[in-house]
Design a protein around this motif. Structure first.
Motif, PDB file in Angstrom:
ATOM      1  N   LEU A 112      -3.546  -5.456   1.061  1.00 57.81           N
ATOM      2  CA  LEU A 112      -3.777  -4.201   0.350  1.00 57.81           C
ATOM      3  C   LEU A 112      -4.335  -3.060   1.714  1.00 57.81           C
ATOM      4  CD1 LEU A 112      -3.237  -1.940  -1.730  1.00 57.81           C
ATOM      5  CD2 LEU A 112      -4.738  -2.602  -2.630  1.00 57.81           C
ATOM      6  N   TRP A 127      -6.039 -11.732  -2.575  1.00 57.83           N
ATOM      7  CA  TRP A 127      -5.740  -9.918  -2.349  1.00 57.83           C
ATOM      8  C   TRP A 127      -6.791  -9.454  -1.345  1.00 57.83           C
ATOM      9  CZ3 TRP A 127      -7.589  -5.634  -3.561  1.00 57.83           C
ATOM     10  CH2 TRP A 127      -8.638  -5.567  -4.908  1.00 57.83           C
ATOM     11  N   TYR A 151      -1.943   0.515  -7.108  1.00 54.21           N
ATOM     12  CA  TYR A 151      -1.547  -0.290  -5.869  1.00 54.21           C
ATOM     13  C   TYR A 151      -2.739  -1.340  -6.603  1.00 54.21           C
ATOM     14  CZ  TYR A 151       2.283   0.921  -3.472  1.00 54.21           C
ATOM     15  OH  TYR A 151       3.612   1.242  -3.019  1.00 54.21           O
ATOM     16  N   ARG A 152      -3.861  -1.790  -6.390  1.00 57.24           N
ATOM     17  CA  ARG A 152      -4.977  -1.724  -6.267  1.00 57.24           C
ATOM     18  C   ARG A 152      -5.087  -2.449  -7.589  1.00 57.24           C
ATOM     19  NH1 ARG A 152     -11.007  -1.746  -7.258  1.00 57.24           N
ATOM     20  NH2 ARG A 152     -11.904  -2.947  -5.908  1.00 57.24           N
ATOM     21  N   ASP A 153      -4.703  -2.097  -8.679  1.00 57.31           N
ATOM     22  CA  ASP A 153      -4.849  -1.946 -10.300  1.00 57.31           C
ATOM     23  C   ASP A 153      -4.059  -3.518 -10.127  1.00 57.31           C
ATOM     24  OD1 ASP A 153      -7.358  -0.478 -10.780  1.00 57.31           O
ATOM     25  OD2 ASP A 153      -5.540   1.369 -11.156  1.00 57.31           O
ATOM     26  N   GLY A 166       0.893  -1.126   0.005  1.00 60.92           N
ATOM     27  CA  GLY A 166       0.385  -0.189   0.139  1.00 60.92           C
ATOM     28  C   GLY A 166       0.655   0.920   0.173  1.00 60.92           C
ATOM     29  N   ARG A 217      -5.574   0.440   2.760  1.00 69.50           N
ATOM     30  CA  ARG A 217      -6.277   1.386   3.332  1.00 69.50           C
ATOM     31  C   ARG A 217      -5.298   2.913   3.393  1.00 69.50           C
ATOM     32  NH1 ARG A 217     -11.183  -1.030   4.340  1.00 69.50           N
ATOM     33  NH2 ARG A 217     -11.438  -2.001   1.864  1.00 69.50           N
ATOM     34  N   GLU A 270      -8.646  -6.252   0.912  1.00 73.05           N
ATOM     35  CA  GLU A 270      -8.264  -4.449   1.322  1.00 73.05           C
ATOM     36  C   GLU A 270      -8.074  -4.308   2.615  1.00 73.05           C
ATOM     37  OE1 GLU A 270     -10.109  -1.331  -0.827  1.00 73.05           O
ATOM     38  OE2 GLU A 270      -9.786  -1.918  -2.980  1.00 73.05           O
ATOM     39  N   HIS A 327      -4.789   3.210  -5.420  1.00 70.19           N
ATOM     40  CA  HIS A 327      -4.968   3.102  -6.851  1.00 70.19           C
ATOM     41  C   HIS A 327      -4.499   2.471  -7.682  1.00 70.19           C
ATOM     42  CE1 HIS A 327      -9.864   3.603  -5.635  1.00 70.19           C
ATOM     43  NE2 HIS A 327      -9.012   4.914  -5.061  1.00 70.19           N
TER      44      HIS A 327
END
Length: 180
Positions: free
Chosen positions: A118, A157, A146-148, A12, A120, A159, A144
């Protein structure tokens, strides 16, 4: 013979509690963890880094991970928690310099992990001389990215959000869900 070691990576943006969560999960599961090598490197070399420094940091991170993996296996541990992996190095390289060393990309393809957490951006910013992006807009943009990265790969994974003990509890629950 103990079951194979399960490796969980915590990633993150800056100041999202990755290191604290990694340490708390290791304590909870009575196992080891891999700290973030970049902190040690930048404290020694300074914060004016170049792309080749990021490759050196990536190599140091993986060497540290390999040592901790061997120690966890030797101790018969079930889990190893890892604060930062090559996705972090990829995002950092591309965000700061616009490109990433192909060696780092090769390592992403070669390394195996059992899950990702991940973090936040719901924690307040904590100032630190090694951190670069105190504004929430940059931190959210990085989140975002990292999320992608995680959406576009096959390792499961989850969050993680919340503050303090709630964040740790969310991490413990997530580890249980990831490794069912």
């Amino acid at each position: 013979m103990p079951p194979p070691l399960k490796k969980i990576v915590i990633i993150g943006p800056e100041s999202t509690g990755k290191s604290s969560l990694c340490e708390a999960l290791a304590r909870h599961y009575q196992t080891g963890y891999v700290p973030e090598y970049a902190r040690e490197y930048l404290l020694q070399k300074g914060t004016r880094y170049k792309p080749e420094d990021l490759t050196a940091i990536a190599r140091g991170q993986l060497a540290l991970e390999d040592r901790q993996t061997a120690a966890a296996n030797a101790a018969g541990h079930q889990y190893l928690f890892i604060d930062t992996d090559m996705y972090v190095m990829k995002v950092w390289s591309e965000f700061v310099f616009g490109h990433c060393d192909p060696w780092i990309l090769d390592q992403i393809a070669q390394r195996h992990y059992d899950g990702y957490l991940l973090c936040r951006t719901d924690l307040p910013w904590t100032s630190d001389p090694l951190r670069e992006y105190p504004d929430l807009e940059s931190r959210d943009r990085l989140f975002h990215i990292y999320r992608d990265c995680l959406i576009n790969q096959s390792t499961p994974w989850i969050e993680i959000g919340g503050e303090g003990e709630a964040r740790v509890a969310a991490g413990i629950t997530a580890v249980g869900r990831l490794l069912q």
